[in-house]
Design a protein around this motif. Structure first.
Motif, PDB file in Angstrom:
ATOM      1  N   PRO A   8      63.116  62.585  30.262  1.00 58.90           N
ATOM      2  CA  PRO A   8      63.039  64.037  30.098  1.00 58.90           C
ATOM      3  C   PRO A   8      61.738  64.432  29.400  1.00 58.90           C
ATOM      4  N   VAL A   9      61.033  65.410  29.965  1.00 59.60           N
ATOM      5  CA  VAL A   9      59.785  65.922  29.403  1.00 59.60           C
ATOM      6  C   VAL A   9      59.882  67.446  29.455  1.00 59.60           C
ATOM      7  N   GLY A  10      60.255  68.051  28.337  1.00 55.80           N
ATOM      8  CA  GLY A  10      60.467  69.494  28.325  1.00 55.80           C
ATOM      9  C   GLY A  10      61.572  69.878  29.296  1.00 55.80           C
ATOM     10  N   HIS A  44      46.012  56.318  34.148  1.00 53.25           N
ATOM     11  CA  HIS A  44      46.258  57.680  33.670  1.00 53.25           C
ATOM     12  C   HIS A  44      46.510  58.609  34.854  1.00 53.25           C
ATOM     13  N   ALA A  45      47.427  59.569  34.649  1.00 57.09           N
ATOM     14  CA  ALA A  45      47.691  60.582  35.672  1.00 57.09           C
ATOM     15  C   ALA A  45      47.995  61.900  34.990  1.00 57.09           C
ATOM     16  N   HIS A  46      47.696  62.989  35.688  1.00 59.14           N
ATOM     17  CA  HIS A  46      48.002  64.330  35.203  1.00 59.14           C
ATOM     18  C   HIS A  46      48.778  65.052  36.300  1.00 59.14           C
ATOM     19  N   LEU A  47      49.864  65.672  35.916  1.00 56.21           N
ATOM     20  CA  LEU A  47      50.696  66.420  36.848  1.00 56.21           C
ATOM     21  C   LEU A  47      50.815  67.844  36.333  1.00 56.21           C
ATOM     22  N   ARG A  48      50.531  68.818  37.191  1.00 56.19           N
ATOM     23  CA  ARG A  48      50.684  70.225  36.810  1.00 56.19           C
ATOM     24  C   ARG A  48      51.546  70.898  37.869  1.00 56.19           C
ATOM     25  N   THR A  49      52.662  71.478  37.420  1.00 54.64           N
ATOM     26  CA  THR A  49      53.573  72.188  38.300  1.00 54.64           C
ATOM     27  C   THR A  49      53.960  73.501  37.644  1.00 54.64           C
ATOM     28  N   ASN A  50      53.824  74.592  38.367  1.00 53.10           N
ATOM     29  CA  ASN A  50      54.214  75.913  37.858  1.00 53.10           C
ATOM     30  C   ASN A  50      53.600  76.209  36.491  1.00 53.10           C
ATOM     31  N   VAL A  58      49.354  54.672  30.678  1.00 51.37           N
ATOM     32  CA  VAL A  58      50.022  53.386  30.495  1.00 51.37           C
ATOM     33  C   VAL A  58      49.390  52.708  29.283  1.00 51.37           C
ATOM     34  N   ARG A  59      50.161  52.516  28.226  1.00 51.85           N
ATOM     35  CA  ARG A  59      49.669  51.859  27.014  1.00 51.85           C
ATOM     36  C   ARG A  59      49.815  50.341  27.101  1.00 51.85           C
ATOM     37  N   ARG A  60      50.891  49.894  27.725  1.00 51.45           N
ATOM     38  CA  ARG A  60      51.116  48.451  27.872  1.00 51.45           C
ATOM     39  C   ARG A  60      51.978  48.224  29.104  1.00 51.45           C
ATOM     40  N   LEU A  61      51.676  47.168  29.834  1.00 51.02           N
ATOM     41  CA  LEU A  61      52.414  46.844  31.055  1.00 51.02           C
ATOM     42  C   LEU A  61      52.581  45.335  31.121  1.00 51.02           C
ATOM     43  N   THR A  62      53.826  44.883  31.006  1.00 46.34           N
ATOM     44  CA  THR A  62      54.131  43.457  31.032  1.00 46.34           C
ATOM     45  C   THR A  62      55.325  43.236  31.949  1.00 46.34           C
ATOM     46  N   GLY A  63      55.117  42.526  33.038  1.00 50.02           N
ATOM     47  CA  GLY A  63      56.207  42.280  33.971  1.00 50.02           C
ATOM     48  C   GLY A  63      56.772  43.584  34.487  1.00 50.02           C
ATOM     49  N   ALA A  64      58.078  43.793  34.272  1.00 51.09           N
ATOM     50  CA  ALA A  64      58.739  45.019  34.735  1.00 51.09           C
ATOM     51  C   ALA A  64      58.949  46.012  33.593  1.00 51.09           C
ATOM     52  N   THR A  65      58.133  45.871  32.531  1.00 54.14           N
ATOM     53  CA  THR A  65      58.252  46.759  31.377  1.00 54.14           C
ATOM     54  C   THR A  65      56.949  47.493  31.140  1.00 54.14           C
ATOM     55  N   ALA A  66      57.038  48.810  30.975  1.00 55.61           N
ATOM     56  CA  ALA A  66      55.857  49.624  30.698  1.00 55.61           C
ATOM     57  C   ALA A  66      56.103  50.468  29.458  1.00 55.61           C
ATOM     58  N   VAL A  67      55.045  50.626  28.654  1.00 53.22           N
ATOM     59  CA  VAL A  67      55.055  51.551  27.527  1.00 53.22           C
ATOM     60  C   VAL A  67      54.126  52.690  27.931  1.00 53.22           C
ATOM     61  N   LEU A  68      54.675  53.904  27.978  1.00 56.66           N
ATOM     62  CA  LEU A  68      53.916  55.059  28.439  1.00 56.66           C
ATOM     63  C   LEU A  68      53.691  56.042  27.306  1.00 56.66           C
ATOM     64  N   ASP A  69      52.523  56.670  27.296  1.00 57.52           N
ATOM     65  CA  ASP A  69      52.232  57.766  26.386  1.00 57.52           C
ATOM     66  C   ASP A  69      52.321  59.024  27.243  1.00 57.52           C
ATOM     67  N   ILE A  70      53.261  59.917  26.913  1.00 61.87           N
ATOM     68  CA  ILE A  70      53.490  61.111  27.714  1.00 61.87           C
ATOM     69  C   ILE A  70      53.268  62.331  26.844  1.00 61.87           C
ATOM     70  N   ASP A  71      52.401  63.233  27.341  1.00 62.25           N
ATOM     71  CA  ASP A  71      52.058  64.448  26.605  1.00 62.25           C
ATOM     72  C   ASP A  71      52.278  65.643  27.514  1.00 62.25           C
ATOM     73  N   ALA A  72      53.188  66.531  27.113  1.00 63.67           N
ATOM     74  CA  ALA A  72      53.460  67.742  27.896  1.00 63.67           C
ATOM     75  C   ALA A  72      52.629  68.890  27.347  1.00 63.67           C
ATOM     76  N   SER A  73      52.062  69.698  28.245  1.00 63.18           N
ATOM     77  CA  SER A  73      51.264  70.845  27.801  1.00 63.18           C
ATOM     78  C   SER A  73      51.719  72.111  28.502  1.00 63.18           C
TER      79      SER A  73
END
Length: 73
Positions: A8-10, A44-50, A58-73
């Motif tokens: 969930p992001v906002g 890195h990716a940026h998504l803008r909708t409405n 992606v901060r870290r990616l090991t096997g099937a595990t990812a650590v993501l930094d998510i910033d909503a604006s």
């Protein structure tokens, strides 16, 4: 492949999974679907909708595990 995770992001929900060193993010809104693919640490990716944006890094990616930094604006 990791099991898809709902993030969930906002007011929106991103769906993420990891396969072969790649993070797949998707979002469905108002009958349309957006998909982003991020490869490796630092991807890195940026998504803008409405007028609302989400930045994902992606901060870290090991096997099937990812650590993501998510910033909503």
């Amino acid at each position: 492949m990791s099991a898809p995770a709902a993030i969930p992001v906002g007011r929106r929900t991103l769906h993420a999974s990891v396969t072969d060193g790649t993070v797949l993010l998707s979002e469905s809104q108002a009958g349309s679907r957006t998909t982003m693919t991020l490869s490796g640490t630092g991807g890195h990716a940026h998504l803008r909708t409405n007028g609302a944006g989400v930045d994902v890094t992606v901060r870290r990616l090991t096997g099937a595990t990812a650590v993501l930094d998510i910033d909503a604006s």
